[in-house]
Design an enzyme around this catalytic site. Structure first.
Site, PDB file in Angstrom:
ATOM      1  N   ASP A   1      81.361  46.359  23.086  1.00 11.48           N
ATOM      2  CA  ASP A   1      82.324  47.362  22.623  1.00 11.48           C
ATOM      3  C   ASP A   1      83.750  46.895  22.920  1.00 11.48           C
ATOM      4  O   ASP A   1      84.635  46.972  22.067  1.00 11.48           O
ATOM      5  CB  ASP A   1      82.086  48.708  23.320  1.00 11.48           C
ATOM      6  CG  ASP A   1      80.723  49.304  23.012  1.00 11.48           C
ATOM      7  OD1 ASP A   1      79.890  48.643  22.367  1.00 11.48           O
ATOM      8  OD2 ASP A   1      80.485  50.444  23.444  1.00 11.48           O
TER       9      ASP A   1
ATOM     10  N   ASP B   1      76.341  58.920  22.175  1.00 14.69           N
ATOM     11  CA  ASP B   1      76.116  57.859  23.163  1.00 14.69           C
ATOM     12  C   ASP B   1      77.069  57.996  24.350  1.00 14.69           C
ATOM     13  O   ASP B   1      76.681  57.787  25.498  1.00 14.69           O
ATOM     14  CB  ASP B   1      76.269  56.472  22.530  1.00 14.69           C
ATOM     15  CG  ASP B   1      75.092  56.084  21.642  1.00 14.69           C
ATOM     16  OD1 ASP B   1      74.135  56.874  21.524  1.00 14.69           O
ATOM     17  OD2 ASP B   1      75.138  54.988  21.061  1.00 14.69           O
TER      18      ASP B   1
ATOM     19  N   HIS C   1      72.276  56.276  18.814  1.00 19.25           N
ATOM     20  CA  HIS C   1      73.083  55.163  18.310  1.00 19.25           C
ATOM     21  C   HIS C   1      74.229  55.679  17.450  1.00 19.25           C
ATOM     22  O   HIS C   1      74.507  55.146  16.382  1.00 19.25           O
ATOM     23  CB  HIS C   1      72.224  54.138  17.571  1.00 19.25           C
ATOM     24  CG  HIS C   1      71.224  53.481  18.455  1.00 19.25           C
ATOM     25  ND1 HIS C   1      71.575  52.577  19.422  1.00 19.25           N
ATOM     26  CD2 HIS C   1      69.886  53.641  18.558  1.00 19.25           C
ATOM     27  CE1 HIS C   1      70.498  52.187  20.067  1.00 19.25           C
ATOM     28  NE2 HIS C   1      69.467  52.821  19.572  1.00 19.25           N
TER      29      HIS C   1
END
Length: 166
Positions: free
Chosen positions: A97, A147, A142
């Protein structure tokens, strides 16, 4: 993300929750969907296509008019509004990320500290340090916002069940 290769894959969705030190939500940005062509989405690996069709992400990205630059600005403006100069990026397995954000959201990244809180690393430590580990039961969709909420709940779980309170 369409995959895990920061050099060829793309961000599809971002969300943000700001918490205090006790993990109480202070403010949030609901999911921002990055406009993505059908051609790019069709080129994703099969796993991504199956999951992102089932959870509605593909449709959201096909219908979105937001660009990466607009998303970056929205995230950066949100940090300014909340007077966050060195926020800590936190979540599960967030190394990828961070790489995607570094490449695609440079304005937002100026508001983040170099340190991160990786919840999956906390999970590894708890399972290594405590023989009677009971894992947090995650229902991963997801999707960005769900999340993040799951990661916050998981951190709360480990804090309440494994870390000493002062």
């Amino acid at each position: 993300m369409t995959g895990l290769d920061v050099n060829k894959d793309r961000l599809l969705e971002v969300a943000l929750i700001i918490t205090d030190i006790d993990l109480n939500e202070l403010d949030s940005i609901d999911s921002l969907y990055i406009g993505t062509s059908k051609q790019v989405l069709d080129a994703m690996p099969e796993w991504h296509q199956e999951h992102f069709t089932a959870n509605g992400l593909i449709e959201k990205c096909l219908n979105s008019k937001l660009t990466l630059e607009q998303v970056d600005t929205k995230l950066s403006d949100f940090m300014v509004k909340n007077n966050i100069k060195t926020g800590i990026l936190a979540g599960n397995s967030i190394a990828f990320d961070r790489e995607f954000l570094k490449k695609n959201c440079p304005k937002f990244m100026t508001h983040l500290h170099y340190r991160m809180v990786d919840v999956s690393a906390v999970k590894v430590l708890v399972s290594s340090w405590y023989k009677d580990t009971t894992y947090f039961n995650k229902q991963t969709e997801h999707r960005a916002l769900s999340d993040i909420k799951q990661s916050i709940d998981e951190l709360k779980y480990y804090r309440e069940n494994y870390f000493k309170k002062k």
